[in-house]
Write a protein that holds these residues in place. Structure first.
Motif, mmCIF file in Angstrom:
data_model
loop_
_atom_site.group_PDB
_atom_site.id
_atom_site.type_symbol
_atom_site.label_atom_id
_atom_site.label_comp_id
_atom_site.label_asym_id
_atom_site.label_seq_id
_atom_site.Cartn_x
_atom_site.Cartn_y
_atom_site.Cartn_z
ATOM 1 N N TYR A 191 12.868 2.906 14.534
ATOM 2 C CA TYR A 191 12.478 2.940 15.952
ATOM 3 C C TYR A 191 12.055 1.527 16.292
ATOM 4 C CZ TYR A 191 9.746 5.242 19.832
ATOM 5 O OH TYR A 191 9.217 5.684 21.019
ATOM 6 N N GLN A 193 5.810 1.559 17.981
ATOM 7 C CA GLN A 193 5.540 1.501 19.425
ATOM 8 C C GLN A 193 5.074 0.080 19.718
ATOM 9 O OE1 GLN A 193 2.472 4.462 19.869
ATOM 10 N NE2 GLN A 193 3.845 6.150 19.446
ATOM 11 N N TYR A 236 0.908 6.407 31.737
ATOM 12 C CA TYR A 236 2.254 6.748 31.261
ATOM 13 C C TYR A 236 3.215 6.421 32.392
ATOM 14 C CZ TYR A 236 6.015 9.700 29.338
ATOM 15 O OH TYR A 236 7.199 10.175 28.829
ATOM 16 N N ASP A 273 9.992 4.818 28.572
ATOM 17 C CA ASP A 273 8.834 5.554 29.118
ATOM 18 C C ASP A 273 7.557 5.131 28.400
ATOM 19 O OD1 ASP A 273 9.511 6.800 26.676
ATOM 20 O OD2 ASP A 273 8.603 8.689 27.305
ATOM 21 N N SER A 293 3.500 -0.416 25.997
ATOM 22 C CA SER A 293 3.631 0.093 24.631
ATOM 23 C C SER A 293 4.893 0.954 24.606
ATOM 24 C CB SER A 293 2.395 0.922 24.281
ATOM 25 O OG SER A 293 2.432 1.292 22.927
ATOM 26 N N ILE A 294 5.961 0.379 24.098
ATOM 27 C CA ILE A 294 7.292 0.891 24.431
ATOM 28 C C ILE A 294 7.861 1.951 23.489
ATOM 29 C CG2 ILE A 294 7.947 -1.171 25.731
ATOM 30 C CD1 ILE A 294 9.593 -2.047 23.255
ATOM 31 N N ALA A 295 8.724 2.792 24.080
ATOM 32 C CA ALA A 295 9.581 3.705 23.330
ATOM 33 C C ALA A 295 10.770 2.892 22.789
ATOM 34 C CB ALA A 295 10.032 4.851 24.223
ATOM 35 N N PHE A 341 -6.622 8.052 27.977
ATOM 36 C CA PHE A 341 -5.914 6.827 28.367
ATOM 37 C C PHE A 341 -6.855 5.667 28.700
ATOM 38 C CE2 PHE A 341 -1.264 8.165 29.559
ATOM 39 C CZ PHE A 341 -0.980 8.253 28.211
ATOM 40 N N TRP A 343 0.855 10.585 20.845
ATOM 41 C CA TRP A 343 2.020 11.426 21.129
ATOM 42 C C TRP A 343 1.835 12.825 20.569
ATOM 43 C CZ3 TRP A 343 7.305 12.509 19.095
ATOM 44 C CH2 TRP A 343 8.239 12.660 20.129
ATOM 45 N N HIS A 400 -0.506 16.790 21.773
ATOM 46 C CA HIS A 400 -1.443 17.432 22.709
ATOM 47 C C HIS A 400 -2.719 17.848 21.994
ATOM 48 C CE1 HIS A 400 0.954 18.531 26.606
ATOM 49 N NE2 HIS A 400 0.710 17.256 26.481
ATOM 50 N N GLU A 458 -5.410 5.956 19.524
ATOM 51 C CA GLU A 458 -4.490 5.002 18.924
ATOM 52 C C GLU A 458 -5.246 3.685 18.769
ATOM 53 O OE1 GLU A 458 -0.023 6.079 20.146
ATOM 54 O OE2 GLU A 458 -1.304 5.672 21.858
ATOM 55 N N PHE A 497 -4.781 -0.017 18.370
ATOM 56 C CA PHE A 497 -3.792 -1.093 18.550
ATOM 57 C C PHE A 497 -4.304 -2.315 17.792
ATOM 58 C CE2 PHE A 497 -0.991 0.394 22.091
ATOM 59 C CZ PHE A 497 -1.654 1.562 22.423
ATOM 60 N N LEU A 544 6.590 17.001 24.937
ATOM 61 C CA LEU A 544 6.519 15.542 25.057
ATOM 62 C C LEU A 544 7.911 14.936 24.908
ATOM 63 C CD1 LEU A 544 3.291 14.788 22.989
ATOM 64 C CD2 LEU A 544 3.580 14.534 25.459
ATOM 65 N N TYR A 595 5.265 11.173 37.502
ATOM 66 C CA TYR A 595 4.888 9.772 37.240
ATOM 67 C C TYR A 595 5.704 8.791 38.079
ATOM 68 C CZ TYR A 595 3.090 12.352 33.261
ATOM 69 O OH TYR A 595 2.463 13.278 32.485
#
Ligand code: THG
Length: 369
Positions: A30, A61, A93, A106, A120-122, A176, A195, A197, A202, A204, A242, A263
């Motif tokens: 990824y 990510q 998001y 996203d 913070s990318i997909a 968030f 990622w 529920h 996270e 960073f 998700l 969004y």
């Protein structure tokens, strides 16, 4: 599958040695980074995430940092969401689209200061896109990859572990929201995100050379709570609905076909890429919708589908299914699919050409739980 070989083309996770020591058994790739998927016991990993606390290397990510005098306008121009009320210390998001409204990524967007942001990318290379757009528009910004790799601590007991390491005040961080922290010489941004529920944080990590130290710090603090290694959990994320960009989306999906309608702001002052195209989608309605499938029968294969499966109604192709799992929460087989709008609105029964043979399913709204 044969073992994956590391090469210089891959970005090395700051947690790599810790992940290997913890016994990783499956990887994905990824953003040119190895993403640990499992440590050999998917049931235990699901249970830890939903009942305890799990530790994931999600350094894949990656951040696209945008800073400078025009950072604010540049980030807004790249984002199909009204950011006018976004404050420092908040995440959002967001959808990043091209000029035709196709969803390019996203990410979670973090506002670090008035002149500095992280996307913070997909799994698509947004550094190239952001730099090209900024240069063409003449924005006064610097766009870089700051080599910040997130470590996710997820699950109902994640907040306890984080409070034990970083202090009780971290319990007040809202969803968030984030804080910049230096702990034991390790610099990081502590964000309530992730990622799943199940709730959690996270981390960073800015001090990239301290990755193994951070992993060990959290792993030791989490021991009383039964923490263990895992990866972004495929079964739980399907239950939660998700989105996995690139898996659940096709290259021509717009955000409305990816379940991201709430969004996307088309009635705002902000100028951004794809706005006119997205307004047209709002007027005409999206061709497809991102929905859940309640599948008949038992399907026990817990692993991601190797490819999208065709969804039919009679002889007509009406969409594709991108995920199929057995949900422990619902004790049902469930899937994720993009289905044409008329079929969704008629809520008709569909058939799936699954890898293990044909299946019948009903269309339901997301999330499942
Ligand atoms: N964390 C960070 N970066 C990421 C991801 C992440 N980049 C790639 C990928 N994941 C982006 N995808 C998502 C998808 C959903 C959410 C976050 C990132 C998410 N959604 C919430 C939900 O659907 O319940 C709600 C979001 C909201 O309401 O604002 O959290 O996981 N750093």
């Amino acid at each position: 599958m044969a073992a994956l070989a590391e090469t210089a083309r891959l970005i090395r996770s700051p947690y790599h040695d810790a992940v290997v020591a913890a016994g990783v058994t499956d990887w994905s790739i990824y953003n040119r980074t190895l993403l640990p998927l499992s440590f050999g016991d998917l049931q235990a990993e699901y249970r830890r995430l939903t009942e305890g606390v799990a530790l994931w290397d999600v350094s894949c990510q990656r951040q696209v940092q945008i800073e400078g005098r025009d950072a604010e306008v540049c980030v807004q121009y790249l984002t199909a969401r009204d950011l006018s009320k976004m404050r420092v210390g908040q995440g959002r998001y967001v959808a990043m689209c091209d000029h035709d409204g196709r969803l390019l990524n996203d990410p979670v967007l973090l506002k670090l200061s008035d002149g500095r942001f992280w996307f913070s990318i997909a799994d698509s290379d947004m550094l190239l896109w952001c730099r090209a757009i900024a240069a063409e528009r003449g924005f006064d910004v610097q766009i870089t990859d700051p080599n910040v790799g997130p470590l996710a601590v997820q699950g109902p007991k994640a907040a306890d572990v984080i409070a034990d390491v970083f202090g009780e005040s971290t319990r007040d961080i809202k969803f968030f929201g984030f804080e910049e922290v230096v702990h034991d010489g390790i610099k990081l941004v502590l964000c309530r995100s992730g990622w799943s529920h199940q709730g959690g944080f996270e981390l960073f990590l800015e001090s990239a050379h301290r990755g193994v130290d951070l992993w060990n710090l959290v792993a030791e603090a989490g021991e009383p709570y039964g923490i263990g290694p895992g990866g972004p959990n495929h079964v739980e994320r399907v239950e939660a609905g998700l989105l996995a960009w690139g898996g659940d989306t096709t290259p021509d999906s717009n955000p409305f076909e990816a379940g991201m309608a709430r969004y996307v702001d088309v009635d705002c002052e902000a100028e951004y890429i794809g706005k006119a195209a997205l307004m047209r989608v709002v007027e005409e309605g999206p061709a497809r919708q991102f929905v859940g499938l309640m599948v008949e029968g038992e399907y026990t294969e817990p692993w991601p589908l190797p490819q999208r499966a065709v969804v039919r109604r009679g002889s007509e192709d009406v969409g594709t299914m991108s995920a199929l799992v057995r949900s422990p929460k619902l004790d049902r087989t469930i899937g994720l699919a993009q289905i044409t709008t008329p079929v969704v609105e008629a809520s008709e029964r569909v058939e799936i050409e699954s890898p293990s043979g044909p299946l019948c399913a009903d269309i339901v709204a997301l999330p499942f739980v």
